[in-house]
Design an enzyme around this catalytic site. Structure first.
Site, mmCIF file in Angstrom:
data_model
loop_
_atom_site.group_PDB
_atom_site.id
_atom_site.type_symbol
_atom_site.label_atom_id
_atom_site.label_comp_id
_atom_site.label_asym_id
_atom_site.label_seq_id
_atom_site.Cartn_x
_atom_site.Cartn_y
_atom_site.Cartn_z
ATOM 1 N N GLU A 225 -7.133 0.463 -4.525
ATOM 2 C CA GLU A 225 -7.110 0.343 -3.054
ATOM 3 C C GLU A 225 -8.425 -0.195 -2.459
ATOM 4 O O GLU A 225 -8.382 -1.093 -1.617
ATOM 5 C CB GLU A 225 -6.768 1.703 -2.429
ATOM 6 C CG GLU A 225 -5.306 2.067 -2.650
ATOM 7 C CD GLU A 225 -5.009 3.554 -2.457
ATOM 8 O OE1 GLU A 225 -5.886 4.301 -1.983
ATOM 9 O OE2 GLU A 225 -3.888 3.962 -2.791
ATOM 10 N N ASP B 40 0.876 -1.163 0.000
ATOM 11 C CA ASP B 40 0.000 0.000 0.000
ATOM 12 C C ASP B 40 0.914 1.214 0.000
ATOM 13 O O ASP B 40 1.502 1.565 1.016
ATOM 14 C CB ASP B 40 -0.888 -0.042 1.255
ATOM 15 C CG ASP B 40 -1.673 1.252 1.461
ATOM 16 O OD1 ASP B 40 -1.655 2.119 0.577
ATOM 17 O OD2 ASP B 40 -2.303 1.376 2.529
ATOM 18 N N ASP C 105 -12.920 5.314 1.344
ATOM 19 C CA ASP C 105 -11.482 5.396 1.636
ATOM 20 C C ASP C 105 -11.023 6.851 1.634
ATOM 21 O O ASP C 105 -10.947 7.482 0.588
ATOM 22 C CB ASP C 105 -10.732 4.585 0.570
ATOM 23 C CG ASP C 105 -9.219 4.569 0.803
ATOM 24 O OD1 ASP C 105 -8.732 5.322 1.669
ATOM 25 O OD2 ASP C 105 -8.535 3.804 0.115
ATOM 26 N N LYS D 208 2.925 11.091 -3.687
ATOM 27 C CA LYS D 208 1.851 10.429 -4.447
ATOM 28 C C LYS D 208 1.000 11.453 -5.210
ATOM 29 O O LYS D 208 0.464 11.160 -6.275
ATOM 30 C CB LYS D 208 0.987 9.653 -3.463
ATOM 31 C CG LYS D 208 -0.020 8.723 -4.092
ATOM 32 C CD LYS D 208 -0.565 7.796 -3.053
ATOM 33 C CE LYS D 208 -1.699 6.941 -3.539
ATOM 34 N NZ LYS D 208 -2.157 6.037 -2.488
#
Ligand code: AMP
Length: 506
Positions: free
Chosen positions: A147, A8, A169, A70
């Site tokens: 994810e 992850d 999420d 990211k």
């Protein structure tokens, strides 16, 4: 194949997990920590700092520390690190390499392959950059996995009946919501939506801005603009936010934020949970609209959901849980760890792909519609640049689809195929993925020549577009992964790999 892991690769934190006897485990570092901050830095002497060490120097030396990389994935924005400049995928590769080293020593054997997760809403360029980061780190990237899909995979409640699960999420930098259908054998994402630029980092920014406003109100002077002060305020904002998930009030004190004449000025204030909630509520209501859009795309109502899973550190904010519960009319599940479940699911999937275990099959969807720009005959005359969808959003992948188009003018000699992803009916409002031309068309009247455009989208989110003129069979194609701005050549990949490798040499 050597050992495979699930990773992850988060905006704020990253986690690596592996299977042991079919059971996924998060791998701890030497200090026993399960989570590595996604932070890279260079010390004053130029040596590489990773994870907690890098994060620790952030307040004192933000110019030598890289956080939230990211958010830049898929761009070609260079980042200064030590003496050199790096691409976002190279910085991510350093993080991945750190995780691999951690995994190597936790497992006592060399890791060679990984499933790496990305937000469901990541574009093709962002997925590509993530895949490249894995390759630069020396990994075989088995799959780039969404994810929420990974989170749903760790969901233990596997009943023989079909379950419809909503995964909400909210992490540090990204938000997405997906509806996943789980049966004993197959996990299928029915629909997903999100925002690549919404998460805990934004709450910290908002809170920092609130501190600055309070400072200005009480001292009539702005906070001094300086990277070190900004970094301190951001850290104070995050600490304040974390405390307010546990307590209803907290005090914030930050010294030397500005000056009036010779007098140094400090910030001192009390922030209530309610204050914080009203700052972030507008951003959270955006997440609720995304839930509604996702339900709509999946053709479901809130009552059809069997379970709701919360993923990501920001879902520990009590207001998030409360709003989701009120909106959907059911409390989210408590049993899934919001920080670890994505990596655990990725490890399960890595196991499936490496044939360590063949428990379940995974079906994923594409996050954005894919298509080309066309000329359309409208009541107002011919209009060019209209987006014609070939693969609709939320199609299950891998997928192959073709559409046939005709020429727009008499004796047209060439056809330009411009590929886009997005939902706007004006093609150029969407993300351009690349273009190519078919030349030497035989002379014909408008509308007489047929061009077949074929889209092939694979499990890694890589698109192959082929256009064929049907009378002569002339054909041209394009692999879209080469068209994104950040796509590196094999040579560049090798160079980056050698460079990142050298950073880890003792
Ligand atoms: P993730 O990307 O899932 O690792 O989530 C990281 C984000 O979650 C960061 O913005 C953290 O500040 C935030 N976070 C972690 N724990 C909490 C908490 N207890 N309350 C509020 N936010 C949190």
């Amino acid at each position: 194949m050597g050992k495979v892991v699930g990773i992850d690769l988060g905006t704020t934190n990253s986690v690596v997990a592996a299977l042991d006897n079919g059971q996924p485990w998060v791998l701890p570092d030497e200090e026993g920590s399960l989570i590595m901050p996604s932070c890279v830095g260079w010390s004053s002497t130029g040596s590489l700092l990773l994870g907690t060490e890098a994060l620790r120097q952030y307040g004192a030396a933000p110019e030598r520390t890289v956080k939230s990389i990211k958010r830049k994935m898929g761009t070609d924005q260079k980042i200064k690190g030590g003496e050199k400049e790096y691409l976002p995928q190279e910085i991510s590769a350093i993080i991945l390499r750190g995780l691999v080293e951690l995994a190597n020593s936790a497992l006592g054997e060399a890791v060679t392959g990984a499933v790496i997760t990305v937000p469901a809403y990541f574009t093709d360029a962002q997925r590509q950059a993530t895949k490249e980061a894995g390759e630069i780190a020396g990994l075989e990237v088995l799959q780039i996995l969404n994810e929420p899909t990974a989170a749903a995979l760790t969901y233990e409640f596997r009943s023989p009946e079909t379950e419809i699960v909503l995964v909400y999420d909210l992490g540090g930098g990204t938000f997405d919501v997906s509806i996943v259908e789980i049966t004993a054998e197959v996990t299928e994402v029915l629909a997903s939506h999100g925002n690549n630029h919404l998460g805990g980092d934004d709450f910290d920014q908002r809170l920092k801005q609130y501190f600055e406003e309070k400072f200005l109100n009480s001292h009539k002077v702005e906070v001094t603009e300086e990277p070190a002060i900004e970094a301190r305020l951001l850290r104070a904002a995050e600490e304040c936010k974390l405390t307010l998930s546990e307590k209803t009030f907290t005090k914030v004190r930050e010294a030397y934020l500005g000056s009036k004449g010779k007098k140094a000025l400090h910030l001192e204030l009390e922030v209530s949970r309610r204050d914080f909630e009203s700052l972030i509520e507008p951003m959270l209501s955006e997440t609720l609209s995304a839930i509604d859009r996702t339900l709509e795309d999946a053709e479901l109502d809130a009552e059809d959901l069997d379970r709701v899973i919360l993923v990501g550190g920001s879902t520990r904010i009590p207001l998030v849980r409360r709003l989701v519960e009120e909106h959907l009319g059911q409390p989210p599940l408590d049993s899934v760890n919001p920080d670890l479940c994505v990596a655990l699911g990725a490890a399960l999937q890595a196991g499936v792909l490496a044939e360590e275990s063949t428990e379940s099959i995974l079906v994923d969807v594409i996050p954005h519609s894919l298509g080309i720009a066309v000329v359309e005959d409208t009541p107002y005359g011919m209009r060019s640049g209209i987006f014609s969808t070939i693969v609709p959003r939320n199609s299950v992948i891998p997928i192959s689809r073709s559409e046939v188009y005709t020429t727009a003018t008499d004796n047209q000699e060439t056809v330009k195929v411009e590929v886009f992803q997005g939902e706007n009916f004006i093609a150029k409002e969407n993300v351009p993925l690349g273009s190519f031309e078919i030349e030497g068309l035989p002379p014909r009247r408008a509308g007489e020549l047929e061009i077949e455009v074929h889209f092939d989208f694979d499990l890694n989110g890589i698109l192959m577009v082929t256009a064929t003129e049907k009378s002569l069979g002339t054909s041209q194609s394009l692999e879209v992964s080469n068209a994104t701005t950040s796509r590196l050549s094999t040579n560049q990949l090798q160079q980056s790999k050698a460079e990142i490798e050298s950073l880890f040499k003792p």
